[in-house]
Motif scaffolding. Structure first.
Motif, mmCIF file in Angstrom:
data_model
loop_
_atom_site.group_PDB
_atom_site.id
_atom_site.type_symbol
_atom_site.label_atom_id
_atom_site.label_comp_id
_atom_site.label_asym_id
_atom_site.label_seq_id
_atom_site.Cartn_x
_atom_site.Cartn_y
_atom_site.Cartn_z
ATOM 1 N N ILE A 85 0.888 -7.146 -5.878
ATOM 2 C CA ILE A 85 0.656 -5.861 -6.538
ATOM 3 C C ILE A 85 1.458 -4.839 -5.757
ATOM 4 O O ILE A 85 1.325 -4.728 -4.538
ATOM 5 C CB ILE A 85 -0.835 -5.484 -6.583
ATOM 6 N N THR A 86 2.340 -4.137 -6.454
ATOM 7 C CA THR A 86 3.216 -3.189 -5.771
ATOM 8 C C THR A 86 2.483 -1.867 -5.538
ATOM 9 O O THR A 86 1.422 -1.622 -6.112
ATOM 10 C CB THR A 86 4.485 -2.902 -6.604
ATOM 11 N N ALA A 87 3.100 -0.988 -4.773
ATOM 12 C CA ALA A 87 2.465 0.280 -4.410
ATOM 13 C C ALA A 87 2.179 1.156 -5.629
ATOM 14 O O ALA A 87 1.259 1.970 -5.621
ATOM 15 C CB ALA A 87 3.357 1.030 -3.425
ATOM 16 N N LYS A 88 2.936 0.942 -6.714
ATOM 17 C CA LYS A 88 2.688 1.734 -7.928
ATOM 18 C C LYS A 88 1.815 0.980 -8.927
ATOM 19 O O LYS A 88 1.677 1.379 -10.077
ATOM 20 C CB LYS A 88 4.005 2.167 -8.574
ATOM 21 N N VAL A 124 0.817 -1.217 0.000
ATOM 22 C CA VAL A 124 0.000 0.000 0.000
ATOM 23 C C VAL A 124 0.853 1.271 0.000
ATOM 24 O O VAL A 124 0.308 2.373 -0.091
ATOM 25 C CB VAL A 124 -0.968 0.007 1.202
ATOM 26 N N THR A 125 2.162 1.129 0.118
ATOM 27 C CA THR A 125 3.086 2.261 0.003
ATOM 28 C C THR A 125 4.502 1.719 -0.192
ATOM 29 O O THR A 125 4.758 0.559 0.127
ATOM 30 C CB THR A 125 3.065 3.154 1.266
ATOM 31 N N ARG A 173 14.887 7.112 -2.548
ATOM 32 C CA ARG A 173 13.953 8.071 -3.149
ATOM 33 C C ARG A 173 12.606 7.368 -3.319
ATOM 34 O O ARG A 173 12.500 6.367 -4.047
ATOM 35 C CB ARG A 173 14.490 8.564 -4.492
ATOM 36 N N PHE A 174 11.606 7.867 -2.620
ATOM 37 C CA PHE A 174 10.288 7.234 -2.692
ATOM 38 C C PHE A 174 9.480 7.820 -3.836
ATOM 39 O O PHE A 174 9.789 8.887 -4.367
ATOM 40 C CB PHE A 174 9.563 7.428 -1.350
ATOM 41 N N LEU A 175 8.421 7.111 -4.221
ATOM 42 C CA LEU A 175 7.579 7.537 -5.343
ATOM 43 C C LEU A 175 6.801 8.792 -4.979
ATOM 44 O O LEU A 175 6.353 8.932 -3.830
ATOM 45 C CB LEU A 175 6.574 6.431 -5.678
ATOM 46 N N PRO A 176 6.566 9.696 -5.942
ATOM 47 C CA PRO A 176 5.655 10.816 -5.671
ATOM 48 C C PRO A 176 4.266 10.257 -5.355
ATOM 49 O O PRO A 176 3.885 9.224 -5.914
ATOM 50 C CB PRO A 176 5.634 11.598 -6.983
ATOM 51 N N THR A 177 3.522 10.906 -4.482
ATOM 52 C CA THR A 177 2.212 10.400 -4.052
ATOM 53 C C THR A 177 1.314 10.066 -5.239
ATOM 54 O O THR A 177 0.615 9.050 -5.245
ATOM 55 C CB THR A 177 1.535 11.446 -3.152
ATOM 56 N N LYS A 178 1.386 10.871 -6.268
ATOM 57 C CA LYS A 178 0.478 10.631 -7.410
ATOM 58 C C LYS A 178 0.819 9.330 -8.136
ATOM 59 O O LYS A 178 0.011 8.806 -8.907
ATOM 60 C CB LYS A 178 0.498 11.816 -8.388
ATOM 61 N N GLU A 179 2.005 8.789 -7.885
ATOM 62 C CA GLU A 179 2.375 7.522 -8.509
ATOM 63 C C GLU A 179 1.899 6.321 -7.698
ATOM 64 O O GLU A 179 1.965 5.179 -8.159
ATOM 65 C CB GLU A 179 3.907 7.449 -8.671
ATOM 66 N N LEU A 180 1.421 6.570 -6.482
ATOM 67 C CA LEU A 180 0.933 5.471 -5.651
ATOM 68 C C LEU A 180 -0.536 5.201 -5.977
ATOM 69 O O LEU A 180 -1.269 6.104 -6.391
ATOM 70 C CB LEU A 180 1.052 5.832 -4.168
ATOM 71 N N LEU A 181 -0.979 3.978 -5.810
ATOM 72 C CA LEU A 181 -2.386 3.654 -6.001
ATOM 73 C C LEU A 181 -3.218 4.410 -4.969
ATOM 74 O O LEU A 181 -2.841 4.503 -3.799
ATOM 75 C CB LEU A 181 -2.613 2.159 -5.808
ATOM 76 N N THR A 182 -4.351 4.954 -5.408
ATOM 77 C CA THR A 182 -5.249 5.611 -4.463
ATOM 78 C C THR A 182 -6.061 4.536 -3.730
ATOM 79 O O THR A 182 -6.090 3.374 -4.150
ATOM 80 C CB THR A 182 -6.256 6.508 -5.226
ATOM 81 N N ASP A 183 -6.759 4.933 -2.660
ATOM 82 C CA ASP A 183 -7.599 3.962 -1.934
ATOM 83 C C ASP A 183 -8.622 3.330 -2.880
ATOM 84 O O ASP A 183 -8.813 2.114 -2.880
ATOM 85 C CB ASP A 183 -8.336 4.656 -0.775
ATOM 86 N N ASP A 184 -9.256 4.148 -3.709
ATOM 87 C CA ASP A 184 -10.292 3.601 -4.612
ATOM 88 C C ASP A 184 -9.687 2.664 -5.655
ATOM 89 O O ASP A 184 -10.288 1.636 -6.001
ATOM 90 C CB ASP A 184 -11.068 4.748 -5.278
#
Ligand code: SF4
Length: 349
Positions: A282-285, A38-39, A55-66
């Motif tokens: 399924i990865t965070a991205k 989830v992150t 270096r972590f992914l920008p938030t917009k690259e992470l899956l949203t809750d929906d």
């Protein structure tokens, strides 16, 4: 053998029986278990997992809750019954408890498990118990405060140890996962096993794996399953073999006579359990991995953000699962010949 990139879906080739009969791979292994990251963010910096300046992914690259809920729904409809929430560290994700409730209440999902590093977990234990979380894996490579600081490069031992104590006293089944590394924490094999004398948890030792984001050469002197087992048998002659919890389990289980808890060994690098593999990741991205050692077979996030329907996602899932590698060695040979390994925080373990 280059895996087909799932771009178009010829519905005719996916007969209705396959569409709803549960996921079975091309080696006749039922796929019922999703490891969902989830992150990629983490509040520790374990040396075997990531560089200090990760270096972590920008938030917009992470899956949203929906988006996560859509994927859990699609997977459940295809026969996934068990979900393990991983990361990075799941409890650094904002709104994680609400997301856990939604996943737990998804039709078809029978069990939700969590892997955590314990830094932020303790306050949530009562609600996790109320939620009916099936088990928690606590990643902790030593019970020694100083060595913990050296291995994680963070001063969080007190919080993590408090989580350990609280979980061991709770009704949530607990496993502690320790990666054993030469010249780092081999002394902990005995010390951590001793804790199972009076506490009901499973102390699991894991072979180091190459998912370190290229921070260092993979060790030549690997503490293998057999080396860990020999060390334990020498120290605890009354230790008995209990076998595996079920045929898809990765840990070989043991118990020292008269001890409350159990001991497990996971041959993560030797990969002795692929024959009954029942899991996908399924990865965070949003990358789908049909094997820990592959390099990802498609990206669900890209599909969803390009307008794919749930039926499209289901077909892509089925097509990927029916095109798996036989085992982690084949996956590694075909995907990592030239490409290094991501950090475990990018994969989700
Ligand atoms: S290495 Fe790959 S095939 Fe083997 S158990 Fe892990 S995910 Fe399954």
């Amino acid at each position: 053998m280059q895996l087909p990139v799932i771009s178009s879906f010829d519905r005719e080739n996916v007969d209705s029986a396959t569409f709803s009969s549960g996921l079975v791979d091309n080696f006749n292994r039922p796929i019922t278990y999703l490891r969902l990251a989830v992150t990629d963010r983490c509040n520790l910096r374990c040396a075997y997992c990531m560089p200090e300046n990760m270096r972590f992914l920008p938030t917009k690259e992470l899956l949203t809750d929906d988006e996560i809920m859509r994927l859990v729904g699609v997977c459940a409809a295809q026969g996934i019954r068990k979900v393990r929430i991983t990361g990075g560290e799941p409890f650094v994700r904002r709104g994680i408890m609400d997301l856990l409730w939604r996943i737990k209440e998804t039709s078809g999902i029978e069990e939700v498990h969590i892997t955590t590093n314990g830094v932020l977990t303790e306050p949530h234990i009562p609600e996790l118990q109320k939620m009916g979380i099936a088990s928690i894996n606590l990643s902790m490579d030593t019970f020694d405060a100083e060595r913990f600081r050296d291995l994680t490069r963070r001063d969080e031992f007190a919080a993590v140890h408090a989580t350990f104590e609280a979980l061991a006293a709770s009704a949530i089944p607990l496993s502690v996962n320790a990666v054993i590394m030469e010249n780092k924490n081999t002394d902990d094999v005995i010390a951590m096993s001793e804790q199972t004398q009076s506490k009901q948890f499973t102390m699991r030792f894991i072979e180091e794996m190459p998912f370190n984001g290229g921070t260092h050469e993979f060790p030549t002197l690997l503490w293998t399953h057999d080396k860990i087992l020999t060390t334990l048998k020498t120290a605890f002659p009354t230790m008995m073999a209990l076998g595996k919890a079920d045929n898809t389990a990765t840990a070989d289980l043991y118990q020292i006579q008269g001890y409350e808890g159990k001991i497990g060994i996971i041959a993560g690098f030797s990969r002795t359990f692929c024959g009954a593999c029942n899991r996908i990741r399924i990865t965070a991205k949003g990358t789908l991995k049909t094997c820990l050692y592959d390099n990802g077979v498609l990206n669900f996030k890209t599909m969803m953000r390009s307008g794919a329907s749930d039926e499209d996602l289901s077909e892509a899932l089925i097509r990927s699962v029916t095109n798996r590698f036989r085992d982690g060695f084949e996956a590694e040979r075909h995907t990592h010949a030239t490409v290094g390994f991501d950090s475990m925080s990018e994969i989700g373990g």
